[in-house]
Design an enzyme around this catalytic site. Sequence first.
Site, PDB file in Angstrom:
ATOM      1  N   LYS A  98       2.883  -7.724  -6.381  1.00 39.68           N
ATOM      2  CA  LYS A  98       1.697  -8.056  -7.186  1.00 39.68           C
ATOM      3  C   LYS A  98       1.779  -9.441  -7.840  1.00 39.68           C
ATOM      4  O   LYS A  98       0.775 -10.094  -8.058  1.00 39.68           O
ATOM      5  CB  LYS A  98       1.479  -6.998  -8.265  1.00 39.68           C
ATOM      6  N   GLU A 120      -7.428  -5.427 -14.672  1.00 43.03           N
ATOM      7  CA  GLU A 120      -7.420  -3.974 -14.637  1.00 43.03           C
ATOM      8  C   GLU A 120      -6.052  -3.532 -14.129  1.00 43.03           C
ATOM      9  O   GLU A 120      -5.364  -4.307 -13.445  1.00 43.03           O
ATOM     10  CB  GLU A 120      -8.499  -3.455 -13.665  1.00 43.03           C
ATOM     11  N   SER A 387       7.030  -2.851  -0.478  1.00 47.69           N
ATOM     12  CA  SER A 387       6.162  -3.575  -1.421  1.00 47.69           C
ATOM     13  C   SER A 387       6.682  -3.569  -2.854  1.00 47.69           C
ATOM     14  O   SER A 387       6.342  -4.453  -3.633  1.00 47.69           O
ATOM     15  CB  SER A 387       4.750  -2.989  -1.376  1.00 47.69           C
TER      16      SER A 387
HETATM   17  C1  PLP Z   1      -0.137  -1.740  -6.294  1.00 49.62           C
HETATM   18  C2  PLP Z   1       0.888  -1.415  -5.304  1.00 49.62           C
HETATM   19  C3  PLP Z   1       0.558  -1.062  -3.967  1.00 49.62           C
HETATM   20  C4  PLP Z   1      -0.850  -0.881  -3.498  1.00 49.62           C
HETATM   21  O1  PLP Z   1      -1.659  -2.010  -3.572  1.00 49.62           O
HETATM   22  P1  PLP Z   1      -2.045  -2.859  -2.297  1.00 49.62           P
HETATM   23  O2  PLP Z   1      -3.088  -3.796  -2.813  1.00 49.62           O
HETATM   24  O3  PLP Z   1      -2.569  -1.928  -1.269  1.00 49.62           O
HETATM   25  O4  PLP Z   1      -0.832  -3.560  -1.835  1.00 49.62           O
HETATM   26  C5  PLP Z   1       1.591  -0.829  -3.070  1.00 49.62           C
HETATM   27  N1  PLP Z   1       2.879  -0.922  -3.444  1.00 49.62           N
HETATM   28  C6  PLP Z   1       3.244  -1.257  -4.699  1.00 49.62           C
HETATM   29  C7  PLP Z   1       4.689  -1.314  -5.030  1.00 49.62           C
HETATM   30  C8  PLP Z   1       2.262  -1.497  -5.679  1.00 49.62           C
HETATM   31  O5  PLP Z   1       2.645  -1.815  -6.920  1.00 49.62           O
END
Ligand code: PLP
Length: 416
Positions: A98, A120, A387
């Site tokens: 993020k 948000e 992610s």
């Molecule tokens: C917010 C988040 C997501 C989902 O958001 P995307 O916009 O689909 O990437 C996925 N993995 C993590 C670790 C997150 O914090």
Amino acid sequence: MSVATGADPGIVPDAGGHFGLYGGRYVPETLMHPLLELEEQYFRAQRDPEFQRELNFYLEDFCGRPTPLYLAQRLTRRLRGARIYLKREDLLHTGAHKINNALGQVLLARRMNKSRIIAETGAGQHGVATATVAAMFGLECVIYMGAVDCQRQALNVDRMRMLGAEVAPVTAGQQTLKEAINEAMRDWVTHVRTTHYILGTVYGAHPYPLMVRNFQRIIGDEARRQILEKEGRLPDVLVACVGGGSNAMGLFFPFLEDASVRMVGVEAGGEGIQTGKHAARFQGGSLGVLQGARSYLLQDENGQVELTHSVSAGLDYAAVGPEHAWLRDRKRVDYTFASDQEALDAFLLLARLEGIIPALESAHAIAEAVKIAPSMDPQRIVLVNLSGRGDKDVDQAAKLLGKRNPDAASSLASLL
Ligand SMILES: *Cc1c(COP(=O)(O)O)cnc(C)c1O
């Protein structure tokens, strides 16, 4: 296919932000001007080498880029199939991808002379990333968060407050992410002269889906370079989880023109598609408009947005980014889902085999890799976007695993 690249952002989406049938700018008149101003300033910054230099400086020295591309050796051996590489976005500052976007947008806000930042947040990850970059530049920061989410994610509320942000609990409706976005848009309309709204995913009105994707494409740009260095060739499959879709777009985008690379987006299958308790927009969703964009939504026959469910708050939203809907129509990306139980099992599997506790969101992508790798030849390569890290989820996972009936475990548990 004609796909916009970083150097040529004008082809898809078109000037109105349409990815085929999807995207656009479905907002009240009062938001039109701020969006047009943002678009103009963004395109100007994107072409400015000084902006790119500044962005790269903070990505490297503050966020910790480039993140490693790591061969998961024990997981690969256990699955006896394709080699599995992990793109380690979990190692970034604040623990997820993020911050790539939050940083890009805060630099843009400074160029636009905005002294106040709003955002948000659902699970709190985007709120923490935004509060972090706002603190770094000494900007006032307000984070809108559903009151229910504030309770579920109390640790992240504390983190944001430690960083000097004001967390504004939203008590309307279901008191979760959708209501928080409404509140942030309302704030933006009222304070647009001083305020920039940092939206956290590839969703919302144009130019957000395009802009957020471009700030996240660093994931795929690095991964492409790294796999070519390590293996001398491109991966066979890319896998990423899809909430709004920003980490997936960031990984996929630089590979879109590589026809040999298959791509899989993994949505939240929750308790199963038939139960209705899920957030898999491409399984049973339909075309509609929500919060500024036209895309796939989970809605009833009357267009009422449906309640969604996922074990991972970050995947728990009724709509999906418009570029994903377009890529799905074009059959360029395949979309599937992993259930709560599969995600929990993948979470444990990665912890036990690799010493990496993934975010529950990312565990959905791991679950898909675990399903496909065994039937693939050992020469093949599966590249998974990790992610985020799972510290925020440890408490919840421990409770869920503790009370789980052993029969409820998914077939992935047999690999433990
Ligand atoms: C917010 C988040 C997501 C989902 O958001 P995307 O916009 O689909 O990437 C996925 N993995 C993590 C670790 C997150 O914090």
